[in-house]
Every structure is written in C-alpha cells, then in structure tokens.
Design an enzyme around this catalytic site. Structure first.
Site: not given
Ligand code: 5GP
Ligand code: ZN
Length: 117
Positions: A32-34, A90, A99, A103, A105
């Site tokens: 799950r997303d944080i 993304n 990140v 991944h 979403h």
């Molecule tokens: P991006 O912006 O790279 O597409 O998505 C990165 C996602 O990783 C974001 O939705 C963010 O909330 C999530 N995220 C960042 N750090 C962590 C973490 O330490 N744990 C979890 N579960 N999600 C994270």
C-alpha cells in the site's frame, strides 16, 4: 536479482524497510502507498531494480507483464475490478516520478478523472 543499495523500493523488497505488503510473487511485490490518493492505492514493483520505464529492456517483457497480472489479482482482491480502476506508471520528472524503481500505481475505490492532472 539486480538491486540498488540506495533504492527505497529495493529496501522494501529486501525487507529492510517495512511496508504493508498485499501481494508477492517470484518476480513482483505489491504494497500500500504510504500517501494514498484513492481508497485503494497499491504500488506493484518488480523485485529487480529498473529505474524508469525508459530502462525496461526486451528481456524484461515477461517481468513487466507479471506486474499487470499482479495488478489484476490485487484489483479482484480489493473488490474494485468490476467498478474499474487505473494501473499507471509515471516516467521521469514531468510525469511526477519520485521513486526511481519502476512501479505500477493501482488506484481504485472512487471515480477517477481523465485526463489526470
Ligand atoms: P511516483 O511519484 O514515483 O510515481 O510514486 C512514488 C509513490 O511512492 C508515491 O505515491 C509515494 O507516496 C510512495 N512512497 C514513497 N515512499 C514510500 C514508502 O516509504 N513506503 C510506501 N509504502 N510508499 C512510498
Ligand atoms: Zn530499486
């Protein structure tokens, strides 16, 4: 399996950083997303470190396919498969990637707008 010691998601794969894991296979992990943007917001990642969509190679095709199989199973388990959901990756700064370990979403449980912001 290729991993990067500086990568947050590689640390989650290794179990060095805790996460609310909802799915695991030989090739993928989902948690799950944080900072959830919908009632269901799960991130599906490959165990292998791949920085961005631009870095996916032809030899990764089955691996990337497995991310979608995971998304399908997660959507069914979360009860959002029939109503509808989004599975989106993304790529780089303009798309909001923060990140740099690919991944998907998986977002659902509410009506999602199109086009995204
Ligand atoms: P991006 O912006 O790279 O597409 O998505 C990165 C996602 O990783 C974001 O939705 C963010 O909330 C999530 N995220 C960042 N750090 C962590 C973490 O330490 N744990 C979890 N579960 N999600 C994270
Ligand atoms: Zn990584």
């Amino acid at each position: 399996m290729t991993s990067n010691s500086d990568c947050l998601f590689c640390k989650i794969v290794a179990g060095d950083i805790p996460a609310d894991v909802v799915y695991e296979s030989d090739t993928a992990v989902a948690f799950r997303d944080i900072n959830p943007q919908a009632p269901t917001h799960v991130l599906v990642i490959p165990r292998k470190h791949i920085a961005t969509l631009n870095d996916i190679e032809e030899s990764d095709e089955a691996l990337v396919g497995s991310l979608y199989s995971a998304a399908r199973e997660i959507a069914a388990a979360e009860g959002i498969a029939e109503a509808g959901y989004r599975a989106v990756m993304n790529c780089n700064a303009a798309a909001g990637q923060t990140v740099f370990h690919i991944h998907l979403h998986v977002l659902g449980g509410r009506s999602l707008k199109w086009p995204p912001g």
